[in-house]
Design a protein around this motif. Structure first.
Motif, PDB file in Angstrom:
ATOM      1  N   VAL A 107       0.832  -1.205   0.000  1.00  0.00           N
ATOM      2  CA  VAL A 107       0.000   0.000   0.000  1.00  0.00           C
ATOM      3  C   VAL A 107       0.863   1.250   0.000  1.00  0.00           C
ATOM      4  O   VAL A 107       1.981   1.257   0.496  1.00  0.00           O
ATOM      5  N   GLY A 108       0.307   2.288  -0.589  1.00  0.00           N
ATOM      6  CA  GLY A 108       1.007   3.567  -0.595  1.00  0.00           C
ATOM      7  C   GLY A 108       0.893   4.291   0.721  1.00  0.00           C
ATOM      8  O   GLY A 108       1.725   5.122   1.054  1.00  0.00           O
ATOM      9  N   GLY A 109      -0.143   4.006   1.494  1.00  0.00           N
ATOM     10  CA  GLY A 109      -0.319   4.651   2.782  1.00  0.00           C
ATOM     11  C   GLY A 109      -1.774   4.893   3.106  1.00  0.00           C
ATOM     12  O   GLY A 109      -2.659   4.243   2.569  1.00  0.00           O
ATOM     13  N   MET A 110      -1.999   5.843   3.983  1.00  0.00           N
ATOM     14  CA  MET A 110      -3.336   6.235   4.409  1.00  0.00           C
ATOM     15  C   MET A 110      -3.621   7.635   3.909  1.00  0.00           C
ATOM     16  O   MET A 110      -2.703   8.422   3.697  1.00  0.00           O
ATOM     17  N   SER A 111      -4.888   7.926   3.769  1.00  0.00           N
ATOM     18  CA  SER A 111      -5.311   9.240   3.316  1.00  0.00           C
ATOM     19  C   SER A 111      -6.619   9.576   4.006  1.00  0.00           C
ATOM     20  O   SER A 111      -7.268   8.691   4.570  1.00  0.00           O
ATOM     21  N   PHE A 112      -6.989  10.834   3.997  1.00  0.00           N
ATOM     22  CA  PHE A 112      -8.291  11.203   4.533  1.00  0.00           C
ATOM     23  C   PHE A 112      -8.919  12.276   3.663  1.00  0.00           C
ATOM     24  O   PHE A 112      -8.243  13.112   3.087  1.00  0.00           O
ATOM     25  N   GLY A 113     -10.242  12.192   3.534  1.00  0.00           N
ATOM     26  CA  GLY A 113     -11.006  13.153   2.745  1.00  0.00           C
ATOM     27  C   GLY A 113     -11.788  14.050   3.684  1.00  0.00           C
ATOM     28  O   GLY A 113     -12.396  13.572   4.637  1.00  0.00           O
ATOM     29  N   PHE A 114     -11.808  15.339   3.414  1.00  0.00           N
ATOM     30  CA  PHE A 114     -12.406  16.289   4.342  1.00  0.00           C
ATOM     31  C   PHE A 114     -12.837  17.560   3.632  1.00  0.00           C
ATOM     32  O   PHE A 114     -12.433  17.826   2.503  1.00  0.00           O
ATOM     33  N   THR A 115     -13.642  18.323   4.330  1.00  0.00           N
ATOM     34  CA  THR A 115     -13.935  19.695   3.937  1.00  0.00           C
ATOM     35  C   THR A 115     -13.558  20.575   5.121  1.00  0.00           C
ATOM     36  O   THR A 115     -13.439  20.097   6.257  1.00  0.00           O
ATOM     37  N   VAL A 116     -13.372  21.837   4.839  1.00  0.00           N
ATOM     38  CA  VAL A 116     -13.002  22.782   5.891  1.00  0.00           C
ATOM     39  C   VAL A 116     -14.177  23.724   6.121  1.00  0.00           C
ATOM     40  O   VAL A 116     -14.575  24.448   5.208  1.00  0.00           O
ATOM     41  N   PRO A 117     -14.747  23.707   7.328  1.00  0.00           N
ATOM     42  CA  PRO A 117     -15.857  24.627   7.592  1.00  0.00           C
ATOM     43  C   PRO A 117     -15.330  26.058   7.698  1.00  0.00           C
ATOM     44  O   PRO A 117     -14.134  26.293   7.912  1.00  0.00           O
ATOM     45  N   LYS A 118     -16.230  26.989   7.562  1.00  0.00           N
ATOM     46  CA  LYS A 118     -15.863  28.393   7.687  1.00  0.00           C
ATOM     47  C   LYS A 118     -15.172  28.609   9.035  1.00  0.00           C
ATOM     48  O   LYS A 118     -15.654  28.156  10.065  1.00  0.00           O
ATOM     49  N   GLY A 119     -14.017  29.245   8.984  1.00  0.00           N
ATOM     50  CA  GLY A 119     -13.249  29.500  10.199  1.00  0.00           C
ATOM     51  C   GLY A 119     -12.391  28.326  10.645  1.00  0.00           C
ATOM     52  O   GLY A 119     -11.756  28.393  11.698  1.00  0.00           O
ATOM     53  N   GLY A 120     -12.344  27.258   9.861  1.00  0.00           N
ATOM     54  CA  GLY A 120     -11.607  26.066  10.262  1.00  0.00           C
ATOM     55  C   GLY A 120     -10.140  26.061   9.879  1.00  0.00           C
ATOM     56  O   GLY A 120      -9.419  25.113  10.163  1.00  0.00           O
ATOM     57  N   GLU A 121      -9.686  27.135   9.220  1.00  0.00           N
ATOM     58  CA  GLU A 121      -8.281  27.202   8.813  1.00  0.00           C
ATOM     59  C   GLU A 121      -7.727  28.580   9.133  1.00  0.00           C
ATOM     60  O   GLU A 121      -8.457  29.559   9.227  1.00  0.00           O
ATOM     61  N   THR A 122      -6.425  28.612   9.339  1.00  0.00           N
ATOM     62  CA  THR A 122      -5.723  29.884   9.489  1.00  0.00           C
ATOM     63  C   THR A 122      -4.533  29.873   8.550  1.00  0.00           C
ATOM     64  O   THR A 122      -4.035  28.804   8.174  1.00  0.00           O
ATOM     65  N   TRP A 123      -4.123  31.062   8.164  1.00  0.00           N
ATOM     66  CA  TRP A 123      -2.986  31.216   7.263  1.00  0.00           C
ATOM     67  C   TRP A 123      -1.931  32.102   7.916  1.00  0.00           C
ATOM     68  O   TRP A 123      -2.249  33.097   8.543  1.00  0.00           O
TER      69      TRP A 123
END
Length: 179
Positions: A107-123
């Motif tokens: 196997v190449g590895g593990m992965s995860f699928g997701f969405t980012v809710p409003k306010g769920g990320e910072t830059w």
């Protein structure tokens, strides 16, 4: 239900014991190079998502369900290292394939699928930190745990402003892959 632009990230730790797979679908503090920017997952980013129904898939394919949290065949938890999982794999062709590939080390590895809710990320400059994600699925990735160029190129800081452009570009990119 509106179409969601699900993002995917990959990691490479999974172990097999009988019909049970376990490992990490994501690790905290690791920095991933995502095209024009870097990204990391903050501890606690999955906390709210752990209460929902999350699927375990083979190669992000919803036709190859290996387990799910709602049935108790997939258990997810956060520890100090990341998003850990324990998966009691279904005795299906996809399940047997997944177990065999893990046992052989193919196997190449593990992965995860997701969405980012409003306010769920910072830059901070060109570094994106995922602080809250809506986890949709984790996947055992049988090939390379890489992201298609079309998805990488379509990620943007201005999620709402660029959503329609990304949707159109994804459709065009999918059409090109079939042409």
């Amino acid at each position: 239900m509106p179409k969601l632009d699900i993002e995917r990230r990959a990691f490479s730790e999974v172990r097999a014991a009988g019909r049970r797979l376990e490992g990490y679908a994501a690790t905290f503090a690791a920095v991933a190079n995502i095209g024009a920017y870097q990204e990391r997952v903050a501890a606690g980013a999955f906390r709210k998502a752990l209460a929902g129904d999350v699927l375990a898939l083979l190669d992000h394919d919803p036709g190859k369900v290996l387990g799910r949290t709602a049935s108790g065949t997939l258990k997810l938890y956060e520890d100090t290292r990341g998003l850990a999982f324990v998966l009691d794999v279904a005795d299906t062709q996809a399940g047997r394939d997944a177990i065999e590939l893990v046992k052989r080390g193919d196997v190449g590895g593990m992965s995860f699928g997701f969405t980012v809710p409003k306010g769920g990320e910072t830059w901070q400059g060109s570094v994106r930190t995922l602080r809250k994600v809506d986890l949709r699925e984790i996947s055992i990735v049988s090939a390379w745990p890489a992201y298609p160029d079309t998805e990488l190129a379509l990620r943007a800081r201005q999620h709402d402003a660029d959503a329609e452009r990304r949707r159109r570009a994804l459709i065009l990119a999918e059409v090109r892959t079939w042409a």
